[in-house]
Design a protein around this motif. Structure first.
Motif, PDB file in Angstrom:
ATOM      1  N   THR A 111     -24.871  17.196 -23.697  1.00  0.00           N
ATOM      2  CA  THR A 111     -23.782  16.454 -23.060  1.00  0.00           C
ATOM      3  C   THR A 111     -23.788  14.964 -23.365  1.00  0.00           C
ATOM      4  N   GLY A 112     -24.749  14.506 -24.145  1.00  0.00           N
ATOM      5  CA  GLY A 112     -24.838  13.080 -24.429  1.00  0.00           C
ATOM      6  C   GLY A 112     -23.977  12.670 -25.610  1.00  0.00           C
ATOM      7  N   LEU A 113     -24.291  11.519 -26.165  1.00  0.00           N
ATOM      8  CA  LEU A 113     -23.615  11.003 -27.349  1.00  0.00           C
ATOM      9  C   LEU A 113     -24.472  11.302 -28.581  1.00  0.00           C
ATOM     10  N   VAL A 114     -23.830  11.284 -29.749  1.00  0.00           N
ATOM     11  CA  VAL A 114     -24.536  11.525 -31.009  1.00  0.00           C
ATOM     12  C   VAL A 114     -24.307  10.331 -31.919  1.00  0.00           C
ATOM     13  N   CYS A 115     -25.403   9.804 -32.458  1.00  0.00           N
ATOM     14  CA  CYS A 115     -25.313   8.631 -33.332  1.00  0.00           C
ATOM     15  C   CYS A 115     -25.926   8.952 -34.696  1.00  0.00           C
ATOM     16  N   PRO A 116     -25.113   9.385 -35.660  1.00  0.00           N
ATOM     17  CA  PRO A 116     -25.628   9.608 -37.011  1.00  0.00           C
ATOM     18  C   PRO A 116     -25.915   8.276 -37.696  1.00  0.00           C
ATOM     19  N   MET A 117     -27.005   8.221 -38.445  1.00  0.00           N
ATOM     20  CA  MET A 117     -27.394   7.007 -39.161  1.00  0.00           C
ATOM     21  C   MET A 117     -27.805   7.353 -40.583  1.00  0.00           C
ATOM     22  N   ILE A 118     -27.202   6.674 -41.543  1.00  0.00           N
ATOM     23  CA  ILE A 118     -27.587   6.819 -42.943  1.00  0.00           C
ATOM     24  C   ILE A 118     -28.312   5.553 -43.366  1.00  0.00           C
ATOM     25  N   LEU A 148     -26.686   3.000 -23.770  1.00  0.00           N
ATOM     26  CA  LEU A 148     -27.837   3.818 -23.403  1.00  0.00           C
ATOM     27  C   LEU A 148     -28.002   4.029 -21.903  1.00  0.00           C
ATOM     28  N   HIS A 149     -26.915   3.870 -21.161  1.00  0.00           N
ATOM     29  CA  HIS A 149     -26.933   4.309 -19.767  1.00  0.00           C
ATOM     30  C   HIS A 149     -26.837   5.832 -19.709  1.00  0.00           C
ATOM     31  N   GLN A 150     -26.530   6.440 -20.850  1.00  0.00           N
ATOM     32  CA  GLN A 150     -26.517   7.896 -20.968  1.00  0.00           C
ATOM     33  C   GLN A 150     -27.303   8.291 -22.214  1.00  0.00           C
ATOM     34  N   ASP A 151     -27.599   9.577 -22.354  1.00  0.00           N
ATOM     35  CA  ASP A 151     -28.391  10.046 -23.484  1.00  0.00           C
ATOM     36  C   ASP A 151     -27.661   9.833 -24.804  1.00  0.00           C
ATOM     37  N   ILE A 152     -28.397   9.341 -25.783  1.00  0.00           N
ATOM     38  CA  ILE A 152     -27.908   9.252 -27.154  1.00  0.00           C
ATOM     39  C   ILE A 152     -28.954   9.885 -28.064  1.00  0.00           C
ATOM     40  N   THR A 153     -28.530  10.812 -28.899  1.00  0.00           N
ATOM     41  CA  THR A 153     -29.429  11.380 -29.896  1.00  0.00           C
ATOM     42  C   THR A 153     -29.096  10.770 -31.246  1.00  0.00           C
ATOM     43  N   PHE A 154     -30.092  10.136 -31.853  1.00  0.00           N
ATOM     44  CA  PHE A 154     -29.933   9.489 -33.154  1.00  0.00           C
ATOM     45  C   PHE A 154     -30.394  10.469 -34.234  1.00  0.00           C
ATOM     46  N   HIS A 188     -33.301   6.957 -22.564  1.00  0.00           N
ATOM     47  CA  HIS A 188     -32.134   7.767 -22.926  1.00  0.00           C
ATOM     48  C   HIS A 188     -31.944   7.893 -24.440  1.00  0.00           C
ATOM     49  N   ALA A 189     -32.858   7.340 -25.210  1.00  0.00           N
ATOM     50  CA  ALA A 189     -32.760   7.427 -26.676  1.00  0.00           C
ATOM     51  C   ALA A 189     -33.617   8.582 -27.180  1.00  0.00           C
ATOM     52  N   HIS A 190     -33.011   9.473 -27.932  1.00  0.00           N
ATOM     53  CA  HIS A 190     -33.701  10.630 -28.490  1.00  0.00           C
ATOM     54  C   HIS A 190     -33.472  10.662 -29.999  1.00  0.00           C
ATOM     55  N   PHE A 191     -34.422  11.221 -30.717  1.00  0.00           N
ATOM     56  CA  PHE A 191     -34.373  11.189 -32.178  1.00  0.00           C
ATOM     57  C   PHE A 191     -34.607  12.589 -32.731  1.00  0.00           C
ATOM     58  N   ASN A 192     -33.763  12.979 -33.674  1.00  0.00           N
ATOM     59  CA  ASN A 192     -33.856  14.300 -34.280  1.00  0.00           C
ATOM     60  C   ASN A 192     -33.936  14.130 -35.792  1.00  0.00           C
ATOM     61  N   SER A 193     -34.999  14.637 -36.395  1.00  0.00           N
ATOM     62  CA  SER A 193     -35.242  14.434 -37.824  1.00  0.00           C
ATOM     63  C   SER A 193     -34.703  15.572 -38.694  1.00  0.00           C
TER      64      SER A 193
END
Length: 227
Positions: A112-119, A155-161, A177-182
Motif C-alpha cells: 500500500t505504500g509508494l514505489v520509487c524506482p531509481m536508475i 516518508l511519512h508513509q512507506d516507500i520502497t526504493f 518508512h524507507a525500504h529497499f528491494n534489490s
C-alpha cells in the motif's frame, strides 16, 4: 488479441519478452556490462523461435524509452524501430521508471505504500520518479542528487526504493518508512500490461521522429593526459 514483442535495454540488463493481451508468455534476459549490441538480436530470435510465431504475427513492438543508459537506450530503440520499419508494425514506447514500478507492484500484491524506482546515473545521482500503487505519478521523472533530506516529506508513509540506483542510496535514505528491494525490475516482462494498455489506446510513436528519453545530455569524458 495483441501479440507484442518487448525490448528493455535502459540499464545493464538486456531483456526481451513476448506478451499476449498484457500477459508475458516468453522472456529472455541477462545482466552484464556492454552486452546489448551483441546479444539483443539473438535474444529476440530466441524468444520468437520458442514462441513458434513468425515475426509477421506480431501486432506491435514495445521498447523501454528511458531514462537510462545512453548507449543501451540507443541500441534498444534503434533495434525496435528497425523491426517496425521492416515488418510494417506499430511502435510503442514505455516509460522505463513506470515499467519498473509496475513490475514491483505486480509482484507485491497488497502493498500500500509508494514505489520509487531509481536508475544509477553517477556518484549520488539517480534517474527517478515516485509512484502510487495505482501507478499515479506522485513525483515526476528527474535526475536527482540524493542527500539526507531527499524524500523526507514523503516518508511519512512507506516507500520502497527499487532499481540499480536504490541500493547505493540505502544508507543516506535510512528511515523507518524507507525500504529497499534489490530484485531486478528492469525487465521486458514488466512492461507487458503497460504495452497492452498503450496498444488498446492506439498510442503509437512516429517511427521517423521518435527518440529515446535520455533526460540528460550525453557527456563525453576527456581521457587523462599521460605524463
Amino acid at each position: 488479441m495483441a501479440t507484442i514483442l518487448q525490448i528493455e535495454t535502459a540499464t545493464q540488463v538486456c531483456s526481451v519478452a513476448l506478451s499476449v493481451d498484457g500477459q508475458t508468455t516468453y522472456l529472455k534476459e541477462i545482466a552484464a556490462q556492454n552486452i546489448h549490441a551483441s546479444s539483443l538480436t539473438l535474444f529476440i530470435q530466441d524468444v520468437m523461435q520458442r514462441s513458434g510465431l513468425d515475426f509477421n504475427a506480431l501486432d506491435a513492438v514495445a521498447v523501454s524509452k528511458g531514462p537510462g543508459s545512453y548507449t543501451g537506450l540507443r541500441i534498444g530503440v534503434s533495434t525496435a524501430k528497425g523491426l517496425c520499419f521492416a515488418l510494417d508494425k506499430s511502435l510503442i514506447a514505455v516509460d522505463t521508471l513506470k515499467m519498473m514500478a509496475s513490475g514491483f507492484i505486480k509482484q507485491h500484491a497488497g502493498y500500500t505504500g509508494l514505489v520509487c524506482p531509481m536508475i544509477d546515473a553517477r556518484r549520488m545521482e539517480v534517474f527517478t520518479a515516485l509512484y502510487s500503487v495505482n501507478l499515479d505519478c506522485v513525483l515526476p521523472v528527474e535526475a536527482k542528487i540524493v542527500d539526507e533530506q531527499s524524500y523526507r516529506h514523503e516518508l511519512h508513509q512507506d516507500i520502497t526504493f527499487i532499481g540499480d540506483g536504490a541500493m547505493k542510496c540505502a544508507d543516506i535514505l535510512a528511515h523507518n518508512h524507507a525500504h529497499f528491494n534489490s530484485d531486478n525490475f528492469n525487465s521486458a516482462g514488466a512492461m507487458s500490461q503497460l504495452a497492452f494498455d498503450a496498444f488498446q489506446l492506439q498510442r503509437f510513436e512516429d517511427l521517423a521522429y521518435f527518440e529515446p528519453f535520455y533526460l540528460k545530455d550525453f557527456m563525453i569524458t576527456q581521457p587523462k593526459k599521460k605524463i
